[in-house]
Design a protein around this motif. Structure first.
Motif, PDB file in Angstrom:
ATOM      1  N   THR A 465       0.890  -1.204  -0.050  1.00 21.19           N
ATOM      2  CA  THR A 465      -0.108  -0.057  -0.023  1.00 21.19           C
ATOM      3  C   THR A 465       0.850   1.163  -0.047  1.00 21.19           C
ATOM      4  OG1 THR A 465      -0.189  -0.207   2.478  1.00 21.19           O
ATOM      5  CG2 THR A 465      -2.102  -1.082   1.048  1.00 21.19           C
ATOM      6  N   LYS A 466       2.059   1.119   0.606  1.00 20.25           N
ATOM      7  CA  LYS A 466       2.934   2.332   0.764  1.00 20.25           C
ATOM      8  C   LYS A 466       3.441   2.533  -0.682  1.00 20.25           C
ATOM      9  CE  LYS A 466       7.206   4.091   2.947  1.00 20.25           C
ATOM     10  NZ  LYS A 466       8.160   3.853   3.693  1.00 20.25           N
ATOM     11  N   LEU A 467       3.713   1.631  -1.395  1.00 18.02           N
ATOM     12  CA  LEU A 467       4.160   1.578  -2.775  1.00 18.02           C
ATOM     13  C   LEU A 467       3.192   2.183  -3.642  1.00 18.02           C
ATOM     14  CD1 LEU A 467       6.171  -1.146  -4.661  1.00 18.02           C
ATOM     15  CD2 LEU A 467       4.373   0.029  -5.728  1.00 18.02           C
ATOM     16  N   VAL A 468       1.966   1.686  -3.693  1.00 16.48           N
ATOM     17  CA  VAL A 468       1.055   2.397  -4.570  1.00 16.48           C
ATOM     18  C   VAL A 468       0.915   3.750  -4.331  1.00 16.48           C
ATOM     19  CG1 VAL A 468      -1.444   2.067  -5.047  1.00 16.48           C
ATOM     20  CG2 VAL A 468       0.052   0.093  -4.856  1.00 16.48           C
ATOM     21  N   VAL A 469       0.639   4.360  -2.790  1.00 14.61           N
ATOM     22  CA  VAL A 469       0.414   5.370  -2.349  1.00 14.61           C
ATOM     23  C   VAL A 469       1.438   6.394  -2.843  1.00 14.61           C
ATOM     24  CG1 VAL A 469      -0.020   7.019  -0.539  1.00 14.61           C
ATOM     25  CG2 VAL A 469      -1.407   4.751  -0.650  1.00 14.61           C
ATOM     26  N   SER A 470       2.563   5.960  -2.962  1.00 10.81           N
ATOM     27  CA  SER A 470       3.812   6.772  -3.266  1.00 10.81           C
ATOM     28  C   SER A 470       3.971   6.954  -4.945  1.00 10.81           C
ATOM     29  CB  SER A 470       5.169   6.192  -2.850  1.00 10.81           C
ATOM     30  OG  SER A 470       5.459   4.829  -3.296  1.00 10.81           O
ATOM     31  N   GLN A 471       3.532   6.033  -5.486  1.00 13.51           N
ATOM     32  CA  GLN A 471       3.570   6.194  -6.899  1.00 13.51           C
ATOM     33  C   GLN A 471       2.562   6.419  -7.842  1.00 13.51           C
ATOM     34  OE1 GLN A 471       6.561   5.709  -8.490  1.00 13.51           O
ATOM     35  NE2 GLN A 471       7.632   5.071  -6.520  1.00 13.51           N
ATOM     36  N   LEU A 472       1.158   6.429  -7.170  1.00 11.24           N
ATOM     37  CA  LEU A 472       0.070   6.417  -8.046  1.00 11.24           C
ATOM     38  C   LEU A 472      -0.210   8.023  -8.127  1.00 11.24           C
ATOM     39  CD1 LEU A 472      -2.171   4.872  -9.502  1.00 11.24           C
ATOM     40  CD2 LEU A 472      -3.525   5.061  -7.559  1.00 11.24           C
ATOM     41  N   PRO A 473      -0.003   8.791  -6.850  1.00 10.76           N
ATOM     42  CA  PRO A 473      -0.127  10.480  -7.271  1.00 10.76           C
ATOM     43  C   PRO A 473       0.511  11.082  -8.030  1.00 10.76           C
ATOM     44  CG  PRO A 473      -0.015   9.761  -4.878  1.00 10.76           C
ATOM     45  CD  PRO A 473       0.389   8.564  -5.751  1.00 10.76           C
ATOM     46  N   ASN A 474       1.684  10.725  -8.493  1.00  5.27           N
ATOM     47  CA  ASN A 474       2.572  11.115  -9.826  1.00  5.27           C
ATOM     48  C   ASN A 474       1.797  10.770 -10.972  1.00  5.27           C
ATOM     49  OD1 ASN A 474       4.130  12.439  -8.133  1.00  5.27           O
ATOM     50  ND2 ASN A 474       5.732  10.954  -7.951  1.00  5.27           N
ATOM     51  N   PHE A 475       1.436   9.420 -10.927  1.00  7.90           N
ATOM     52  CA  PHE A 475       0.849   8.943 -12.050  1.00  7.90           C
ATOM     53  C   PHE A 475      -0.571   9.626 -12.642  1.00  7.90           C
ATOM     54  CE2 PHE A 475      -1.877   5.452 -14.235  1.00  7.90           C
ATOM     55  CZ  PHE A 475      -1.276   5.313 -15.266  1.00  7.90           C
ATOM     56  N   TRP A 476      -1.131   9.947 -11.472  1.00  6.18           N
ATOM     57  CA  TRP A 476      -2.509  10.633 -11.800  1.00  6.18           C
ATOM     58  C   TRP A 476      -2.185  12.074 -12.028  1.00  6.18           C
ATOM     59  CZ3 TRP A 476      -7.543   9.560 -12.224  1.00  6.18           C
ATOM     60  CH2 TRP A 476      -8.281  10.534 -12.246  1.00  6.18           C
ATOM     61  N   LYS A 477      -1.098  12.754 -11.358  1.00  7.07           N
ATOM     62  CA  LYS A 477      -0.915  13.952 -11.885  1.00  7.07           C
ATOM     63  C   LYS A 477      -0.255  14.291 -13.199  1.00  7.07           C
ATOM     64  CE  LYS A 477       0.059  15.332  -6.868  1.00  7.07           C
ATOM     65  NZ  LYS A 477       0.994  15.878  -6.105  1.00  7.07           N
ATOM     66  N   LEU A 478       0.400  13.513 -13.652  1.00 10.03           N
ATOM     67  CA  LEU A 478       0.784  13.277 -14.920  1.00 10.03           C
ATOM     68  C   LEU A 478      -0.518  13.182 -16.074  1.00 10.03           C
ATOM     69  CD1 LEU A 478       3.280  13.095 -17.169  1.00 10.03           C
ATOM     70  CD2 LEU A 478       3.182  10.640 -16.852  1.00 10.03           C
ATOM     71  N   TRP A 479      -1.446  12.340 -15.641  1.00  9.09           N
ATOM     72  CA  TRP A 479      -2.503  12.259 -16.541  1.00  9.09           C
ATOM     73  C   TRP A 479      -3.181  13.772 -16.635  1.00  9.09           C
ATOM     74  CZ3 TRP A 479      -5.220  10.415 -20.270  1.00  9.09           C
ATOM     75  CH2 TRP A 479      -6.795  10.551 -20.196  1.00  9.09           C
ATOM     76  N   ILE A 480      -3.467  14.375 -15.378  1.00  8.48           N
ATOM     77  CA  ILE A 480      -4.108  15.482 -15.206  1.00  8.48           C
ATOM     78  C   ILE A 480      -3.418  16.661 -16.160  1.00  8.48           C
ATOM     79  CG2 ILE A 480      -4.998  17.217 -13.712  1.00  8.48           C
ATOM     80  CD1 ILE A 480      -6.393  15.015 -13.349  1.00  8.48           C
ATOM     81  N   SER A 481      -2.206  16.546 -16.154  1.00 11.47           N
ATOM     82  CA  SER A 481      -1.347  17.569 -16.976  1.00 11.47           C
ATOM     83  C   SER A 481      -1.491  17.259 -18.209  1.00 11.47           C
ATOM     84  CB  SER A 481       0.162  17.521 -16.283  1.00 11.47           C
ATOM     85  OG  SER A 481       0.396  17.830 -14.854  1.00 11.47           O
ATOM     86  N   TYR A 482      -1.618  16.175 -18.490  1.00 15.55           N
ATOM     87  CA  TYR A 482      -1.821  15.500 -20.150  1.00 15.55           C
ATOM     88  C   TYR A 482      -2.897  16.276 -20.577  1.00 15.55           C
ATOM     89  CZ  TYR A 482      -2.287  12.358 -24.017  1.00 15.55           C
ATOM     90  OH  TYR A 482      -2.491  11.953 -25.438  1.00 15.55           O
ATOM     91  N   VAL A 483      -4.163  16.041 -19.782  1.00 13.95           N
ATOM     92  CA  VAL A 483      -5.388  16.258 -20.206  1.00 13.95           C
ATOM     93  C   VAL A 483      -5.510  17.924 -20.489  1.00 13.95           C
ATOM     94  CG1 VAL A 483      -7.765  16.574 -19.278  1.00 13.95           C
ATOM     95  CG2 VAL A 483      -6.676  14.275 -19.190  1.00 13.95           C
ATOM     96  N   ASN A 484      -5.062  18.705 -19.157  1.00 14.62           N
ATOM     97  CA  ASN A 484      -5.008  20.036 -19.372  1.00 14.62           C
ATOM     98  C   ASN A 484      -3.960  20.889 -20.084  1.00 14.62           C
ATOM     99  OD1 ASN A 484      -2.910  20.254 -17.610  1.00 14.62           O
ATOM    100  ND2 ASN A 484      -4.039  20.279 -15.686  1.00 14.62           N
TER     101      ASN A 484
END
Length: 934
Positions: A465-484
């Motif tokens: 869970t620590k691994l996912v919580v540390s990696q997924l935010p950057n993955f999600w923010k990268l997608w948000i930046s890609y969208v906007n």
């Protein structure tokens, strides 16, 4: 629910005027609680949110966009406060046109001069350059508003190169404070400039005047000669002579100046080559500069140089330029490949990913690098999760983690070092909040070595869970930046690449949603494989399972795991990931909560079963041992350990929402109660040799009449039965009701059914134990009546005058008193119930014996009536309808007393009996008064 905030209010902006892309600082009140709270920012009607940088609730920094309005308000919109207002405004100035000789802070294409007269770009030779200050005196810009000047001179311009040039406007704008003497000097300068132009033209004419005269004279002579002769012969002769003269002059000139002209041409060629090298050294040096800057990592410099070269030489037809530009393109292509490799390299930070995507965008790389990066990050996260599982499974199979770390703590695996990750852990505060306590085997706090005591599955879940919580935010923010479109630079925005990227992002929303769902499914299935392997399908067990389940985790460890997964879910929810993507985690939490409740109740039943081993048979003043209290405390402790599990966090469903769960929990709860009832039965019926009762505590106020219970004596089976009956009575009236309240308090369903079934089972046990005790005590007394009555060949038909109550009845009373004493010593509350049953048994037997007598003599009837009345009066306090009926039947079987003498004798003998047995019978009266008080 948080209270609504006030709408944003802008009270200041610095500077308050400027051209497009001016950096401004906005100040005010309630400008948002954070960067994510800011959802709108417009200046003069233009959206400036993309360049906005939230600094605090009273300060925002951004750049002004290309607004259509000259002046407008500053409007801030936040999630918490809504659309705001402004007390100030911003004035948007038109950008000044940059002349070819004006200084500028930005790079201006010197090959593409902006002609202010025609208002378009055109190439212009150096001879056409015009001075920036035609008057030749110091320019002093006035402070007259541009709008006022435009209104004063409609359709005119202050640009001296414009066709609508207005001298008055120019003087007001540039020389409003100039003195009259300086203006006169300016007039003189203008005259000088005009004279210089005229003198230059005249000098040019004067220098070639003789040549013009000679050519004019020659042409005039030829014309006159032709007119005079008028013949073709003269014309041909003169033409031939003229040609000969010209040929001789040309040959002579070539002979005289051939060497000089050759040297001149060579010098001009060399000079031109040097000029070309000097003028275009940027292009010729660019390939080498690109390599050097790439090695230094100055990719921004490379991109700027490439854009400049592309704009200047991208469409050139000069072969030398085409050759060098091709070298530039070769190195740029290599740079694209290098940047793409760095972009897809893992691990990498979000900052580096955005930087490389922007570089590739500015270099017009083929494909969609941003989407390629998103796909690579998705696969890398999945691979990390599976590698984490494989590492812990191998660790579990290879060695016993607890023993190895106790023996040598230095041999720990990097995968287990949860603190080695430089990223902050969202579960860091579990060290203070999680209680890993099972009985007394664990400490209440969590020390540095807790993970070495924890089961492998628990450590794995926290690491995963620590691994996912540390990696997924950057993955999600990268997608948000890609969208906007915030991944791209201003160059990409102008080229339309940002709009193409946004279009691609809209088309790929479903693909990215599948990526997030795949990560969530992988996370949930890996946790299920470690903790709930039975919930996986057969084909998934090999991929997500593989754990050696030596023993199931305790409820305390499952509670800790639930807390870990909950914190992970909260962290992911904070990213504003849609709830439908996170629903699978909520389903996992619900299954873990249900499993934790089941396991905890099962372990509670095992703990209660072991309470029989802790029974010390120490009785308090109420006739109770510590067993009921231990049972209640065990239930309370178990329910308290489930408090966090039973509590519903935001977005979670009730653990009892499913009917099957309600039924299973109800059956387990009933089973816990039944286990304790079986424990009581086992203790009460255990052989004497199996019970260790070194001490029996009794009430010091209770008299030990017959020494039946002494200190350091072993308990008899009858005493154990009495203690068990006392415990059953307390359980029925207090403990089970308290337990039902605790069940209901913690939200258990079917509490009425649990209580009803438990009470029925407890009453059945109580009745069995009571009948067993009555059988032990009443049967000997009842059995002694008949032999005692007929001892010494006694005959009711032939007996002497009664002298008193015979000994058999006194012995029966003494035995009844012994039973009373035994019961009274252990539990006063049981005395009426036990004594009533004993009296019923004795009276029933006495009635049966009287009815079996065929006939009584006069004295025999008197003797029988005396003994029946004596017994009835002695135990009158414990008479019941059944015993009264038995005594009545016994008396009815006797002949009636006919004479007054017999009645008087009967009364005297009864009084004598009561007087002689006063001490023994007093216990009934004393207990009676005490019982009446209770």
């Amino acid at each position: 629910m948080s209270r609504a905030r006030q709408p944003p209010l802008v009270t200041g902006i610095s500077p308050n005027e400027g051209i497009s892309w001016t950096k401004v600082t906005i100040r005010g009140e309630n400008l948002g609680t954070g960067p994510t709270d800011l959802i709108g920012l417009t200046i003069c009607g233009h959206n400036c949110l993309l360049t906005a940088e939230w600094m605090s609730a009273s300060k925002i920094v951004c750049r002004v966009g290309q607004a259509k309005n000259d002046k407008g308000d500053i409007i801030v919109t936040t999630k918490s406060g809504g659309r705001g207002t402004s007390t100030v405004s911003f004035k948007l100035l038109k950008p000044e046109k940059i002349g070819i000789l004006d200084q500028s802070a930005v790079w201006v294409d010197e090959m593409n001069y902006y002609d202010m007269r025609t208002d378009r770009n055109k190439g212009i030779p150096p001879l056409s350059l015009r001075p920036a200050n035609p008057l030749g005196i110091e320019i002093d810009k006035g402070r007259f508003p541009q709008k006022d000047l435009e209104a004063l001179f409609p359709g005119m311009s202050a640009d001296f190169t414009s066709e609508n040039f207005s001298a008055a406007w120019y003087l007001i704008e540039n020389h409003s404070t100039t003195s009259f003497d300086q203006l006169k000097t300016a007039v003189v300068n203008l005259k000088k400039q005009a004279n210089k132009k005229n003198e230059g033209s005249l000098a040019y004419v004067k220098g070639g005047l003789s040549t013009f005269f000679e050519a004019q004279d020659a042409l005039s002579a030829i014309h006159q000669k032709l007119e005079a002769d008028g013949t073709e012969k003269v014309e041909g002769s003169m033409t031939q002579k003229l040609e000969n003269v010209l040929n001789r002059a040309s040959n002579t000139a070539d002979t005289l100046f051939q060497e000089v002209l050759g040297r001149k041409d060579k010098a001009d060629s060399t000079r031109n080559a040097l000029n070309v090298l000097q003028r275009f050294k940027f292009l010729f040096n660019l390939p080498l500069n690109i390599e050097r800057n790439i090695q230094k990592g100055d990719y921004d410099v490379v991109i700027n140089d490439y854009e400049k070269a592309k704009s200047l030489f991208g469409k050139t037809e000069v072969q030398v330029f085409k050759k060098y530009y091709a070298e530039v393109e070769t190195r740029i292509e290599a740079l694209r490949e290098l940047l793409l490799d760095k972009l897809l390299e893992t691990p990498s930070t979000l900052h580096d990913q955005k930087r490389y995507i922007r570089y590739l965008s500015d270099l017009h790389a083929p494909g969609d690098p941003a989407w390629q990066c998103i796909g690579a990050q998705h696969q890398w996260i999945l691979q990390l999760m599976h590698n984490c599982k494989e590492s812990y499974v191998k660790e579990q199979k290879g060695k016993d983690i607890v023993l190895v770390y106790i023996c040598n703590p230095l041999l720990h695996s990097p995968m287990l070092d949860l603190d080695s990750d430089v990223r902050p852990s969202p579960m860091g505060h579990l060290a203070q909040t999680a209680s890993l306590k099972r009985g007394s085997s664990f400490q209440s706090g969590r020390d540095d070595a807790w993970r070495y005591k924890a089961p492998q599955q628990v450590v794995f879940v926290e690491k995963l869970t620590k691994l996912v919580v540390s990696q997924l935010p950057n993955f999600w923010k990268l997608w948000i930046s890609y969208v906007n479109g915030s991944l791209f630079s201003e160059t990409a925005e102008k080229s339309g690449q940002m709009e193409r990227s946004k279009k691609n992002a809209r088309q790929r929303q479903n693909d990215f949603k599948k990526m997030i769902q795949e990560v969530m499914h992988c996370l949930v299935k890996l946790i299920r494989g470690a903790l709930l392997p039975f919930s996986l399908r057969e084909g998934e067990s090999r991929q997500y399972g593989g754990w050696e389940m030596k023993s199931e985790l305790s409820g305390q460890w499952l509670t800790h795991v639930i807390q870990t997964v909950r914190l992970s879910s909260e962290s992911l929810t904070a990213l504003e990931i849609p709830n439908d993507m996170l629903q699978i985690i909520q389903d996992l939490i619900l299954d873990l909560r249900v499993r934790c409740i089941m396991v905890t109740l099962q372990h509670t039943a095992e703990d209660i079963k072991r309470l029989a081993e802790k029974e010390d048979w120490v009785v308090d003043n109420e006739g109770l041992t510590s067993l009921p209290s231990q049972f209640e405390q065990c239930i309370i402790h178990s329910l308290q350990s489930l408090k966090a599990v039973l509590e519903c966090k935001p977005g979670e469903a009730s653990v009892f929402q499913q009917q099957r769960t309600q039924e299973d929990v109800c059956q387990l709860s009933i089973g816990i109660m039944q286990v304790f009832i079986d424990c009581l039965e086992q203790l009460s019926t255990k052989p004497d040799g199996d019970i260790d009762t070194a001490h029996l505590s009794v009430d010091v106020s209770s008299p030990d009449l017959f020494g039946s219970i002494h200190e350091d004596s072993s308990l008899s089976s009858e005493q154990r039965l009495l203690i068990a009956l006392s415990n059953c009575r307390y359980l029925e009236r207090h403990t089970f009701l308290n337990v039902a309240e605790h069940f209901e308090k913690h939200g258990f369903q079917g509490v009425e059914k649990i209580t009803q079934v438990s009470m029925e089972s407890l009453k059945e046990l109580d009745q069995r134990l009571f009948e067993m005790y009555i059988e032990f005590k009443a049967d000997p007394i009842v059995g002694s009546l008949e032999p005692g009555i007929y001892a010494g060949y006694f005959d009711w038909k032939d007996c002497l005058v009664p002298a008193g109550v015979r000994n058999y009845l006194k012995e029966a009373l003494v035995n009844i008193i012994a039973v009373h004493a035994e019961v009274f010593t252990i539990s006063k509350d049981l005395v009426p119930r036990v004594m009533a049953r004993v009296v019923e048994a004795v009276s029933e037997e006495l009635g049966r014996l009287m009815q079996c007598v065929s006939s009584f003599s006069r004295h025999g009837a008197l003797q029988a009536r005396l003994e029946i009345c004596a017994l009835r009066d002695a135990v009158a306090i414990y008479l019941t309808p059944e015993s009264n009926s038995s005594f009545k039947q016994a008396l009815e079987a006797l002949p009636q007393l006919s004479s007054g003498t017999d009645k008087k004798l009967l009364e005297e003998l009864l009084n004598k009996f009561k007087s002689s047995m006063h001490l023994q019978l007093t216990c009934f009266q004393a207990s009676s008064s005490a019982l009446m008080k209770t």
